[in-house]
Design a protein around this motif. Sequence first.
Motif, PDB file in Angstrom:
ATOM      1  N   GLY A 241      -2.202  -4.097  -9.081  1.00  0.00           N
ATOM      2  CA  GLY A 241      -1.261  -2.976  -8.517  1.00  0.00           C
ATOM      3  C   GLY A 241      -0.936  -2.229  -9.885  1.00  0.00           C
ATOM      4  N   VAL A 242      -0.749  -3.026 -10.839  1.00  0.00           N
ATOM      5  CA  VAL A 242      -0.369  -2.521 -12.129  1.00  0.00           C
ATOM      6  C   VAL A 242      -1.493  -1.482 -12.716  1.00  0.00           C
ATOM      7  CG1 VAL A 242       0.228  -2.771 -14.688  1.00  0.00           C
ATOM      8  CG2 VAL A 242       1.438  -4.135 -12.771  1.00  0.00           C
ATOM      9  N   MET A 243      -2.788  -1.995 -12.707  1.00  0.00           N
ATOM     10  CA  MET A 243      -3.904  -1.241 -12.905  1.00  0.00           C
ATOM     11  C   MET A 243      -3.968   0.234 -12.032  1.00  0.00           C
ATOM     12  SD  MET A 243      -5.441  -2.904 -15.441  1.00  0.00           S
ATOM     13  CE  MET A 243      -3.472  -3.371 -15.908  1.00  0.00           C
ATOM     14  N   LEU A 244      -3.500   0.049 -10.943  1.00  0.00           N
ATOM     15  CA  LEU A 244      -3.729   1.451 -10.197  1.00  0.00           C
ATOM     16  C   LEU A 244      -2.462   2.494 -10.771  1.00  0.00           C
ATOM     17  CD1 LEU A 244      -3.809  -0.059  -6.386  1.00  0.00           C
ATOM     18  CD2 LEU A 244      -5.685   1.442  -7.673  1.00  0.00           C
ATOM     19  N   VAL A 245      -1.497   1.652 -11.295  1.00  0.00           N
ATOM     20  CA  VAL A 245      -0.335   2.762 -11.754  1.00  0.00           C
ATOM     21  C   VAL A 245      -0.624   3.294 -13.157  1.00  0.00           C
ATOM     22  CG1 VAL A 245       2.126   2.673 -12.539  1.00  0.00           C
ATOM     23  CG2 VAL A 245       1.482   1.333 -10.364  1.00  0.00           C
ATOM     24  N   VAL A 246      -0.899   2.377 -13.775  1.00  0.00           N
ATOM     25  CA  VAL A 246      -1.310   2.542 -15.468  1.00  0.00           C
ATOM     26  C   VAL A 246      -2.731   3.145 -15.642  1.00  0.00           C
ATOM     27  CG1 VAL A 246      -1.506   1.550 -17.652  1.00  0.00           C
ATOM     28  CG2 VAL A 246       0.490   0.848 -16.143  1.00  0.00           C
ATOM     29  N   ARG A 247      -3.993   2.576 -14.812  1.00  0.00           N
ATOM     30  CA  ARG A 247      -4.951   3.142 -14.804  1.00  0.00           C
ATOM     31  C   ARG A 247      -5.693   3.378 -16.404  1.00  0.00           C
ATOM     32  NH1 ARG A 247      -4.042   8.038 -10.926  1.00  0.00           N
ATOM     33  NH2 ARG A 247      -2.192   7.264 -10.882  1.00  0.00           N
ATOM     34  N   PRO A 248      -5.783   2.241 -17.163  1.00  0.00           N
ATOM     35  CA  PRO A 248      -6.244   2.240 -18.445  1.00  0.00           C
ATOM     36  C   PRO A 248      -7.656   2.564 -18.193  1.00  0.00           C
ATOM     37  CG  PRO A 248      -5.976  -0.186 -17.618  1.00  0.00           C
ATOM     38  CD  PRO A 248      -5.380   0.764 -16.646  1.00  0.00           C
ATOM     39  N   GLY A 249      -8.272   3.356 -19.181  1.00  0.00           N
ATOM     40  CA  GLY A 249      -9.555   4.013 -19.374  1.00  0.00           C
ATOM     41  C   GLY A 249      -9.687   5.321 -18.743  1.00  0.00           C
TER      42      GLY A 249
ATOM     43  N   ALA B   7      11.648  11.843 -10.577  1.00  0.00           N
ATOM     44  CA  ALA B   7      11.413  13.008 -10.071  1.00  0.00           C
ATOM     45  C   ALA B   7      12.454  13.910 -10.235  1.00  0.00           C
ATOM     46  CB  ALA B   7      10.777  12.822  -8.553  1.00  0.00           C
ATOM     47  N   PHE B   8      13.719  13.476  -9.861  1.00  0.00           N
ATOM     48  CA  PHE B   8      14.839  14.311  -9.872  1.00  0.00           C
ATOM     49  C   PHE B   8      15.369  14.845 -11.151  1.00  0.00           C
ATOM     50  CE2 PHE B   8      19.139  15.534  -9.229  1.00  0.00           C
ATOM     51  CZ  PHE B   8      19.163  16.325  -8.232  1.00  0.00           C
ATOM     52  N   PHE B   9      15.280  13.787 -12.228  1.00  0.00           N
ATOM     53  CA  PHE B   9      15.690  14.092 -13.459  1.00  0.00           C
ATOM     54  C   PHE B   9      14.684  14.378 -14.577  1.00  0.00           C
ATOM     55  CE2 PHE B   9      19.307  11.929 -11.417  1.00  0.00           C
ATOM     56  CZ  PHE B   9      20.221  12.611 -11.746  1.00  0.00           C
ATOM     57  N   PHE B  10      13.539  14.024 -14.564  1.00  0.00           N
ATOM     58  CA  PHE B  10      12.542  14.087 -15.459  1.00  0.00           C
ATOM     59  C   PHE B  10      11.165  14.756 -15.052  1.00  0.00           C
ATOM     60  CE2 PHE B  10      15.102  10.262 -16.226  1.00  0.00           C
ATOM     61  CZ  PHE B  10      15.859  10.458 -17.294  1.00  0.00           C
ATOM     62  N   ASN B  11      11.331  15.133 -13.772  1.00  0.00           N
ATOM     63  CA  ASN B  11      10.195  15.917 -13.391  1.00  0.00           C
ATOM     64  C   ASN B  11       8.529  14.857 -13.374  1.00  0.00           C
ATOM     65  OD1 ASN B  11      11.152  18.225 -12.888  1.00  0.00           O
ATOM     66  ND2 ASN B  11      11.065  18.821 -15.099  1.00  0.00           N
ATOM     67  N   GLU B  12       8.923  13.698 -13.272  1.00  0.00           N
ATOM     68  CA  GLU B  12       7.823  12.544 -13.041  1.00  0.00           C
ATOM     69  C   GLU B  12       7.558  12.587 -11.599  1.00  0.00           C
ATOM     70  OE1 GLU B  12       9.558  10.333 -17.219  1.00  0.00           O
ATOM     71  OE2 GLU B  12       9.626   9.318 -15.274  1.00  0.00           O
ATOM     72  N   TYR B  13       6.466  12.998 -11.292  1.00  0.00           N
ATOM     73  CA  TYR B  13       6.171  12.785  -9.812  1.00  0.00           C
ATOM     74  C   TYR B  13       4.735  11.929  -9.657  1.00  0.00           C
ATOM     75  CZ  TYR B  13       9.355  17.012  -9.288  1.00  0.00           C
ATOM     76  OH  TYR B  13      10.301  17.768  -9.444  1.00  0.00           O
ATOM     77  N   PRO B  14       4.948  10.936  -9.132  1.00  0.00           N
ATOM     78  CA  PRO B  14       3.759   9.807  -9.056  1.00  0.00           C
ATOM     79  C   PRO B  14       2.903  10.405  -7.996  1.00  0.00           C
ATOM     80  CG  PRO B  14       5.742   8.788  -8.009  1.00  0.00           C
ATOM     81  CD  PRO B  14       6.364  10.292  -8.859  1.00  0.00           C
ATOM     82  N   ASP B  15       1.478  10.223  -8.273  1.00  0.00           N
ATOM     83  CA  ASP B  15       0.468  10.535  -7.477  1.00  0.00           C
ATOM     84  C   ASP B  15       0.275   9.258  -6.415  1.00  0.00           C
ATOM     85  OD1 ASP B  15      -0.970   8.683  -8.657  1.00  0.00           O
ATOM     86  OD2 ASP B  15      -2.251  10.146  -9.945  1.00  0.00           O
ATOM     87  N   MET B  16      -0.561   9.535  -5.432  1.00  0.00           N
ATOM     88  CA  MET B  16      -0.866   8.507  -4.362  1.00  0.00           C
ATOM     89  C   MET B  16      -1.147   7.198  -4.897  1.00  0.00           C
ATOM     90  SD  MET B  16      -0.677   7.702  -1.263  1.00  0.00           S
ATOM     91  CE  MET B  16      -0.135   9.645  -0.553  1.00  0.00           C
ATOM     92  N   LEU B  17      -2.190   7.342  -5.755  1.00  0.00           N
ATOM     93  CA  LEU B  17      -2.654   5.969  -6.435  1.00  0.00           C
ATOM     94  C   LEU B  17      -1.463   5.224  -6.845  1.00  0.00           C
ATOM     95  CD1 LEU B  17      -6.221   6.623  -7.883  1.00  0.00           C
ATOM     96  CD2 LEU B  17      -5.442   4.934  -6.006  1.00  0.00           C
ATOM     97  N   THR B  18      -0.369   5.884  -7.570  1.00  0.00           N
ATOM     98  CA  THR B  18       0.458   5.345  -8.150  1.00  0.00           C
ATOM     99  C   THR B  18       1.510   4.812  -7.239  1.00  0.00           C
ATOM    100  OG1 THR B  18       0.581   6.623 -10.105  1.00  0.00           O
ATOM    101  CG2 THR B  18       2.500   5.586  -9.773  1.00  0.00           C
ATOM    102  N   MET B  19       1.706   5.385  -6.338  1.00  0.00           N
ATOM    103  CA  MET B  19       2.599   4.730  -5.022  1.00  0.00           C
ATOM    104  C   MET B  19       2.113   3.797  -4.354  1.00  0.00           C
ATOM    105  SD  MET B  19       5.352   6.853  -5.240  1.00  0.00           S
ATOM    106  CE  MET B  19       6.042   6.706  -3.132  1.00  0.00           C
ATOM    107  N   VAL B  20       0.612   3.854  -4.369  1.00  0.00           N
ATOM    108  CA  VAL B  20      -0.131   2.487  -3.741  1.00  0.00           C
ATOM    109  C   VAL B  20       0.028   1.222  -4.702  1.00  0.00           C
ATOM    110  CG1 VAL B  20      -2.333   1.366  -3.139  1.00  0.00           C
ATOM    111  CG2 VAL B  20      -1.798   3.742  -2.451  1.00  0.00           C
ATOM    112  N   GLY B  21      -0.029   1.446  -5.938  1.00  0.00           N
ATOM    113  CA  GLY B  21      -0.009   0.510  -6.918  1.00  0.00           C
ATOM    114  C   GLY B  21       1.410  -0.073  -6.977  1.00  0.00           C
ATOM    115  N   LEU B  22       2.440   0.787  -6.978  1.00  0.00           N
ATOM    116  CA  LEU B  22       3.918   0.219  -6.884  1.00  0.00           C
ATOM    117  C   LEU B  22       4.060  -0.628  -5.514  1.00  0.00           C
ATOM    118  CD1 LEU B  22       5.788   3.553  -8.158  1.00  0.00           C
ATOM    119  CD2 LEU B  22       5.661   1.367  -9.374  1.00  0.00           C
TER     120      LEU B  22
END
Length: 296
Positions: A131-139, A250-265
């Motif tokens: 799951g962490v690899m889906l969020v961080v996606r090294p490489g 998302a609300f304060f820092f304009n950080e919007y996770p994509d679908m892979l990140t949501m799945v990883g979380l």
Amino acid sequence: MPNGILLALIAYASYSCSDAVIKSLGGQFTVFEIGFFVTLFAGCFLFFTRPADERWRDFWRTKRPWAVQARAWAGIASGVLSVYAFTTIPLAEVYALIFLAPLLVTILSTVILKESVGPWRWLAVVAGFAGVMLVVRPGFRELHLGHLAAFANAFLAATSVILMRSLAQQERRTTILGALVGYGLLFNGVGTAATSFSLPSAGQLIWLMLAGIFTAGGQLLQLLAVKYAPANRIAPTHYSQIVWAVVLGAFFFNEYPDMLTMVGLAVVGASGLLTMVREEVRLGTVRWNPFTRTRL
């Protein structure tokens, strides 16, 4: 029980607000100065939360001094690394890496405590890392020192949990918390003096105070929560911070996770919950989940 769960949810929301405030202060102060002021203000408010049968002036009286010192220093290092991580990478990525802590506890418990670990718990460990690899996606995208800091934070948090397992029934809460606050002020104070000190403006001081209040509030609410609900019912609320990471980012820092990140979380959260369920089945309680945050 509903009251305890609600208090725990509010506690983790308070922690998340503290982390968001710390993130907003990134670039204005050094990591050490942020850590010093947050610890100072949190300590001031936590001073009033001691149990009725304990005294702060006796916090230095320990039965296992080396274990208490080790736990305090692990918490201090965790605090410094978490400030650096929150101020350099997105909130969701920090939490994904920090939530490896319960999975790392599984690994450390086999090495240090010689506990037997079944296939379901090893499956949770593998799933959590996936799951962490889906969020961080090294490489696939650039990694920063903040990612390494967040992973190191998870390792230190797991180490603190292992230490707390042996300290919880032997040491006073004022001893464990007093050592953490005292060393935190000393370490961050020296770090601030050795790097650079910027006198906070009135507005900045208010934000630093808010970070400390949110942290102290989370600690206090957690203590109240365990009075109304069993520990093993409160533990899952820890993962509500994943939701707060997405919302606040998302609300304060304009950080919007994509679908892979949501799945990883979601995978990271599910693996942690699986670990909790297996602990409850095996031991009748949830032992990996700390009920006071390992850092301030």
